[in-house]
Design an enzyme around this catalytic site. Structure first.
Site, PDB file in Angstrom:
ATOM      1  N   LYS A   1       0.871  -1.180   0.000  1.00  0.00           N
ATOM      2  CA  LYS A   1       0.000   0.000   0.000  1.00  0.00           C
ATOM      3  C   LYS A   1       0.903   1.224   0.000  1.00  0.00           C
ATOM      4  O   LYS A   1       2.031   1.173   0.505  1.00  0.00           O
ATOM      5  CB  LYS A   1      -0.874  -0.049   1.268  1.00  0.00           C
ATOM      6  CG  LYS A   1      -1.645   1.209   1.531  1.00  0.00           C
ATOM      7  CD  LYS A   1      -3.074   0.961   1.969  1.00  0.00           C
ATOM      8  CE  LYS A   1      -3.942   2.204   1.777  1.00  0.00           C
ATOM      9  NZ  LYS A   1      -4.274   2.461   0.380  1.00  0.00           N
ATOM     10  N   SER A   2       0.434   2.341  -0.543  1.00  0.00           N
ATOM     11  CA  SER A   2       1.279   3.541  -0.584  1.00  0.00           C
ATOM     12  C   SER A   2       1.532   4.074   0.819  1.00  0.00           C
ATOM     13  O   SER A   2       0.610   4.220   1.622  1.00  0.00           O
ATOM     14  CB  SER A   2       0.615   4.629  -1.423  1.00  0.00           C
ATOM     15  OG  SER A   2       0.438   4.189  -2.736  1.00  0.00           O
TER      16      SER A   2
ATOM     17  N   ASN B   1     -13.642   3.403  -4.833  1.00  0.00           N
ATOM     18  CA  ASN B   1     -13.070   3.540  -3.488  1.00  0.00           C
ATOM     19  C   ASN B   1     -12.492   4.914  -3.242  1.00  0.00           C
ATOM     20  O   ASN B   1     -11.984   5.566  -4.162  1.00  0.00           O
ATOM     21  CB  ASN B   1     -12.027   2.431  -3.222  1.00  0.00           C
ATOM     22  CG  ASN B   1     -10.623   2.848  -3.618  1.00  0.00           C
ATOM     23  OD1 ASN B   1      -9.922   3.535  -2.869  1.00  0.00           O
ATOM     24  ND2 ASN B   1     -10.214   2.465  -4.826  1.00  0.00           N
TER      25      ASN B   1
ATOM     26  N   CYS C   1      -1.638  11.287  -5.880  1.00  0.00           N
ATOM     27  CA  CYS C   1      -1.928  11.917  -4.592  1.00  0.00           C
ATOM     28  C   CYS C   1      -2.561  13.296  -4.837  1.00  0.00           C
ATOM     29  O   CYS C   1      -2.152  14.006  -5.757  1.00  0.00           O
ATOM     30  CB  CYS C   1      -0.591  12.057  -3.857  1.00  0.00           C
ATOM     31  SG  CYS C   1      -0.702  12.933  -2.335  1.00  0.00           S
TER      32      CYS C   1
ATOM     33  N   LYS D   1       3.985   5.523 -11.419  1.00  0.00           N
ATOM     34  CA  LYS D   1       2.603   5.061 -11.665  1.00  0.00           C
ATOM     35  C   LYS D   1       1.767   6.229 -12.177  1.00  0.00           C
ATOM     36  O   LYS D   1       1.565   7.232 -11.481  1.00  0.00           O
ATOM     37  CB  LYS D   1       2.004   4.481 -10.386  1.00  0.00           C
ATOM     38  CG  LYS D   1       0.643   3.850 -10.632  1.00  0.00           C
ATOM     39  CD  LYS D   1       0.208   3.026  -9.449  1.00  0.00           C
ATOM     40  CE  LYS D   1      -1.146   2.377  -9.669  1.00  0.00           C
ATOM     41  NZ  LYS D   1      -1.618   1.664  -8.492  1.00  0.00           N
TER      42      LYS D   1
ATOM     43  N   GLY E   1     -11.252  -2.139 -11.575  1.00  0.00           N
ATOM     44  CA  GLY E   1     -11.901  -3.368 -12.026  1.00  0.00           C
ATOM     45  C   GLY E   1     -12.086  -3.399 -13.537  1.00  0.00           C
ATOM     46  O   GLY E   1     -11.616  -2.501 -14.253  1.00  0.00           O
TER      47      GLY E   1
HETATM   48  C1  FMN Z   1      -9.166  -0.444  -2.273  1.00  0.00           C
HETATM   49  C2  FMN Z   1      -8.089   0.064  -3.178  1.00  0.00           C
HETATM   50  C3  FMN Z   1      -6.987   0.712  -2.619  1.00  0.00           C
HETATM   51  C4  FMN Z   1      -5.965   1.197  -3.448  1.00  0.00           C
HETATM   52  N1  FMN Z   1      -4.865   1.815  -2.898  1.00  0.00           N
HETATM   53  C5  FMN Z   1      -3.850   2.229  -3.698  1.00  0.00           C
HETATM   54  C6  FMN Z   1      -2.664   2.796  -3.135  1.00  0.00           C
HETATM   55  O1  FMN Z   1      -2.488   2.887  -1.905  1.00  0.00           O
HETATM   56  N2  FMN Z   1      -1.699   3.230  -3.994  1.00  0.00           N
HETATM   57  C7  FMN Z   1      -1.813   3.124  -5.365  1.00  0.00           C
HETATM   58  O2  FMN Z   1      -0.897   3.520  -6.094  1.00  0.00           O
HETATM   59  N3  FMN Z   1      -2.925   2.556  -5.910  1.00  0.00           N
HETATM   60  C8  FMN Z   1      -3.920   2.121  -5.124  1.00  0.00           C
HETATM   61  N4  FMN Z   1      -5.035   1.534  -5.684  1.00  0.00           N
HETATM   62  C9  FMN Z   1      -5.110   1.396  -7.151  1.00  0.00           C
HETATM   63  C10 FMN Z   1      -4.668   0.003  -7.605  1.00  0.00           C
HETATM   64  O3  FMN Z   1      -3.322  -0.258  -7.283  1.00  0.00           O
HETATM   65  C11 FMN Z   1      -4.856  -0.129  -9.147  1.00  0.00           C
HETATM   66  O4  FMN Z   1      -4.057   0.819  -9.817  1.00  0.00           O
HETATM   67  C12 FMN Z   1      -6.311   0.069  -9.576  1.00  0.00           C
HETATM   68  O5  FMN Z   1      -7.204  -0.459  -8.622  1.00  0.00           O
HETATM   69  C13 FMN Z   1      -6.602  -0.563 -10.922  1.00  0.00           C
HETATM   70  O6  FMN Z   1      -6.379  -1.958 -10.880  1.00  0.00           O
HETATM   71  P1  FMN Z   1      -7.576  -3.041 -10.682  1.00  0.00           P
HETATM   72  O7  FMN Z   1      -8.622  -2.713 -11.680  1.00  0.00           O
HETATM   73  O8  FMN Z   1      -6.911  -4.359 -10.901  1.00  0.00           O
HETATM   74  O9  FMN Z   1      -8.070  -2.854  -9.276  1.00  0.00           O
HETATM   75  C14 FMN Z   1      -6.068   1.043  -4.859  1.00  0.00           C
HETATM   76  C15 FMN Z   1      -7.175   0.381  -5.411  1.00  0.00           C
HETATM   77  C16 FMN Z   1      -8.175  -0.113  -4.595  1.00  0.00           C
HETATM   78  C17 FMN Z   1      -9.346  -0.823  -5.217  1.00  0.00           C
END
Ligand code: FMN
Length: 329
Positions: free
Chosen positions: A68-69, A92, A154, A189, A241
């Site tokens: 997590k970041s 979220n 951010c 990212k 998603g």
């Molecule tokens: C609940 C949740 C928390 C996330 N927290 C972070 C985070 O702390 N740092 C970050 O760079 N991306 C965060 N993301 C983004 C994911 O790393 C990812 O880039 C994004 O969800 C797209 O991928 P997915 O469709 O497979 O979920 C978060 C995503 C979700 C769903």
């Protein structure tokens, strides 16, 4: 339905590990100066900073895990509701909840001292200025891990409502400042709201980014028609998603056309075919986020790796690198 690996015997797990080591020769990838046994990673924010759980994710086929970041200070994040299921994924707004760098470094110290086997770890950081990102990178530099991922989505302090890394100049300044404080590879990212993706990609590559991760969540909202109020406490959240996969594929495709550094695709990966699509668009690896909500979540990495090998066999590809960017020729 595949069984959860938690219920598999030690023998079965050892056999699977051997299989994945063997397949690692075919589906192993190189990003910057590091190698991964498979092109699948756990995306940032999905399982927090669970050092106890990370080894299991790797045993189940993930090539790396992203934390997590982590920010400079502890943050509680927003009050509930912070996450809602919507059509095609999740919305979220966690509010960058995290324990802060001091606590995180303590956890990292314990992990380095006690872990029997180290996981291929990528640490994600966020800050609201280039100086903040650089400080975090400097504090983490003495530890042993694969790479630093910069969460450039951010919120911007000066420019309320925008994300710090959407401006290519600011994103490249962050990469430059971070590079001064660490020798670790830097994965930038990309926020989803970039209008000129090639310009952004060129900027961070010029500043020394070792790879680009695309994409973070897309700003979105859902309103509850009974209460006539936005569902999330923060009103606006990030969409993730399958609903964002076509956007992410387009971004990866454009980045691959523009720069020479590797691209890591993220957004709606849940099946081998999704991962293959990202690779054909130009991704060297993929990250899996929201699909981890699958009841057999740990199986997902193995399923993707096996599916990749089956696809390579079907079309006569000898190595995974032959697949990367194949949709461009
Ligand atoms: C609940 C949740 C928390 C996330 N927290 C972070 C985070 O702390 N740092 C970050 O760079 N991306 C965060 N993301 C983004 C994911 O790393 C990812 O880039 C994004 O969800 C797209 O991928 P997915 O469709 O497979 O979920 C978060 C995503 C979700 C769903």
């Amino acid at each position: 339905m595949a069984r959860d690996s938690a219920r598999k015997s030690r023998k079965e797990l050892q056999f699977e590990r051997k299989l994945s080591q063997r397949s690692g020769e075919k589906i192993g990838v190189k990003i910057g100066n590091f190698k991964l046994a498979s092109p699948t990673m756990l995306a940032s924010g999905i399982l927090g900073i669970s050092f106890e759980l990370f080894p299991r994710i790797v045993e189940c086929g993930a090539g790396a895990v992203v934390t997590k970041s982590i920010g400079l200070e502890p943050r509680e994040g927003y009050s509930n509701p912070t996450i809602a299921a919507v059509e095609g994924g999740y919305l979220n707004a966690i509010g960058l909840a995290n324990p802060g760098i001091t606590f995180f470094k303590e956890e990292l110290e314990v992990y380095e001292r006690t872990a029997a086997k180290k996981v291929p770890l990528i640490i994600s950081i966020f800050a609201d200025s280039a100086a903040g990102f650089a400080q975090l990178a400097g504090e983490l530099d003495p530890f042993t891990f694969l790479a630093i991922e910069l969460n450039l989505s951010c919120p911007h302090v000066k420019n309320v409502g925008s994300e710090i890394g959407t401006d290519p100049n600011e994103a490249s300044e962050i990469v430059r400042e971070v590079k001064k404080r660490t020798s670790k590879p830097i994965l930038a990212k990309m926020p989803a709201a970039i209008t000129d993706v090639p310009e952004w990609a060129r900027s961070v590559e010029r500043s020394g980014a070792d790879a680009i991760v695309a994409i973070n969540t897309i700003r979105a909202m859902k309103i509850d028609i009974e209460s006539r109020k936005p569902i999330l406490s923060n009103k606006i959240g990030g969409l993730s998603g399958p609903a964002i996969r076509t956007v992410a594929i387009r971004c990866v495709y454009e980045i691959y056309e523009t720069v020479r550094i590797p691209v890591i695709g993220v957004g709606g990966v849940s099946t081998p075919n999704d991962a293959i699509e990202f690779l054909l668009a130009g991704a060297t690896a993929v990250q899996v986020g929201s699909s981890i909500s699958d009841p057999c979540f740990l199986e997902i990495f193995r399923r993707i790796n096996d599916g990749l090998l089956a696809y390579m066999k079907r079309f006569g590809f000898k190595e995974i690198k032959e697949l990367i960017g194949a949709a461009h020729s």
